[in-house]
Write a protein that holds these residues in place. Structure first.
Motif, PDB file in Angstrom:
ATOM      1  N   LEU A   1       0.836  -1.201   0.000  1.00 49.72           N
ATOM      2  CA  LEU A   1       0.000   0.000   0.000  1.00 49.72           C
ATOM      3  C   LEU A   1       0.869   1.249   0.000  1.00 49.72           C
ATOM      4  CD1 LEU A   1      -2.845   1.209   0.135  1.00 49.72           C
ATOM      5  CD2 LEU A   1      -2.706   1.050   2.621  1.00 49.72           C
ATOM      6  N   SER A   2       1.944   1.216   0.764  1.00 48.34           N
ATOM      7  CA  SER A   2       2.857   2.346   0.813  1.00 48.34           C
ATOM      8  C   SER A   2       3.501   2.583  -0.556  1.00 48.34           C
ATOM      9  CB  SER A   2       3.944   2.101   1.863  1.00 48.34           C
ATOM     10  OG  SER A   2       4.868   3.153   1.882  1.00 48.34           O
ATOM     11  N   ALA A   3       3.865   1.512  -1.232  1.00 43.42           N
ATOM     12  CA  ALA A   3       4.459   1.640  -2.567  1.00 43.42           C
ATOM     13  C   ALA A   3       3.448   2.199  -3.563  1.00 43.42           C
ATOM     14  CB  ALA A   3       4.971   0.285  -3.041  1.00 43.42           C
ATOM     15  N   GLU A   4       2.192   1.826  -3.369  1.00 43.02           N
ATOM     16  CA  GLU A   4       1.133   2.254  -4.280  1.00 43.02           C
ATOM     17  C   GLU A   4       0.752   3.718  -4.098  1.00 43.02           C
ATOM     18  OE1 GLU A   4      -3.503   1.142  -4.511  1.00 43.02           O
ATOM     19  OE2 GLU A   4      -2.128  -0.561  -4.722  1.00 43.02           O
ATOM     20  N   ASP A   5       0.569   4.132  -2.840  1.00 38.59           N
ATOM     21  CA  ASP A   5       0.083   5.491  -2.609  1.00 38.59           C
ATOM     22  C   ASP A   5       1.189   6.499  -2.276  1.00 38.59           C
ATOM     23  OD1 ASP A   5       0.662   5.070   0.108  1.00 38.59           O
ATOM     24  OD2 ASP A   5      -1.434   4.809   0.679  1.00 38.59           O
ATOM     25  N   GLY A   6       2.404   6.026  -2.070  1.00 42.92           N
ATOM     26  CA  GLY A   6       3.523   6.931  -1.815  1.00 42.92           C
ATOM     27  C   GLY A   6       3.604   7.454  -0.391  1.00 42.92           C
ATOM     28  N   LEU A   7       2.684   7.040   0.464  1.00 46.51           N
ATOM     29  CA  LEU A   7       2.690   7.474   1.859  1.00 46.51           C
ATOM     30  C   LEU A   7       3.497   6.481   2.693  1.00 46.51           C
ATOM     31  CD1 LEU A   7      -1.072   8.458   2.164  1.00 46.51           C
ATOM     32  CD2 LEU A   7       0.885   9.995   1.914  1.00 46.51           C
ATOM     33  N   PRO A   8       3.944   6.895   3.876  1.00 45.53           N
ATOM     34  CA  PRO A   8       4.672   5.960   4.737  1.00 45.53           C
ATOM     35  C   PRO A   8       3.766   4.796   5.141  1.00 45.53           C
ATOM     36  CG  PRO A   8       4.877   8.209   5.561  1.00 45.53           C
ATOM     37  CD  PRO A   8       3.873   8.232   4.459  1.00 45.53           C
ATOM     38  N   PRO A   9       4.364   3.618   5.372  1.00 43.56           N
ATOM     39  CA  PRO A   9       3.552   2.476   5.813  1.00 43.56           C
ATOM     40  C   PRO A   9       2.996   2.714   7.206  1.00 43.56           C
ATOM     41  CG  PRO A   9       5.885   1.897   5.768  1.00 43.56           C
ATOM     42  CD  PRO A   9       5.767   3.279   5.208  1.00 43.56           C
ATOM     43  N   ASN A  10       1.901   2.049   7.512  1.00 45.35           N
ATOM     44  CA  ASN A  10       1.258   2.154   8.816  1.00 45.35           C
ATOM     45  C   ASN A  10       2.110   1.414   9.839  1.00 45.35           C
ATOM     46  OD1 ASN A  10      -0.356   1.676  11.122  1.00 45.35           O
ATOM     47  ND2 ASN A  10      -2.221   1.893   9.904  1.00 45.35           N
ATOM     48  N   ARG A  11       2.919   2.159  10.572  1.00 43.67           N
ATOM     49  CA  ARG A  11       3.849   1.561  11.539  1.00 43.67           C
ATOM     50  C   ARG A  11       3.127   0.849  12.680  1.00 43.67           C
ATOM     51  NH1 ARG A  11       9.110   3.523  12.247  1.00 43.67           N
ATOM     52  NH2 ARG A  11       8.670   3.825  14.458  1.00 43.67           N
TER      53      ARG A  11
END
Length: 107
Positions: free
Chosen positions: A64-74
């Motif tokens: 998801l992080s790769a797809e939307d460019g946002l940091p992953p949900n830590r």
């Protein structure tokens, strides 16, 4: 016979051409983290099939992080890693990859 990892295989079983994450240059890039998460999931499926879903959760968050460019949900990643660490035995590939990711995310 010891099952502890002495640095060249990623655990007692050889999960591909795994090389430990190099932290000399800071946090690893997303493709490296995704590769380690993939190997974690493979190890969980082999060693602890009942908790393989936690590895899949980590993979999904990184994808998801790769797809939307946002940091992953830590938070979700931390919860999954904590649950794996509780169940995984010393010297297993699952615990080795869990430690790598925990260190990479500074959790």
């Amino acid at each position: 016979m010891s099952t502890y990892n002495f640095g060249n295989t990623g655990g007692p079983a050889n999960y591909g051409d795994f090389r430990p994450i190099d932290f000399k240059n800071g946090t690893p890039d997303l493709p490296t983290l995704m590769a380690v998460a993939d190997r974690l999931t493979q190890a969980l499926r082999a060693e602890y099939p009942g908790i393989a879903g936690y590895g899949e959760t980590i993979q999904a968050e990184l994808a998801l992080s790769a797809e939307d460019g946002l940091p992953p949900n830590r938070g979700r990643i931390r919860t999954a890693l904590d649950n794996i660490a509780i169940a995984a035995g010393a010297g297993t590939g699952s615990l080795t990859f869990t430690r790598q990711l925990t260190h990479a995310f500074d959790l």
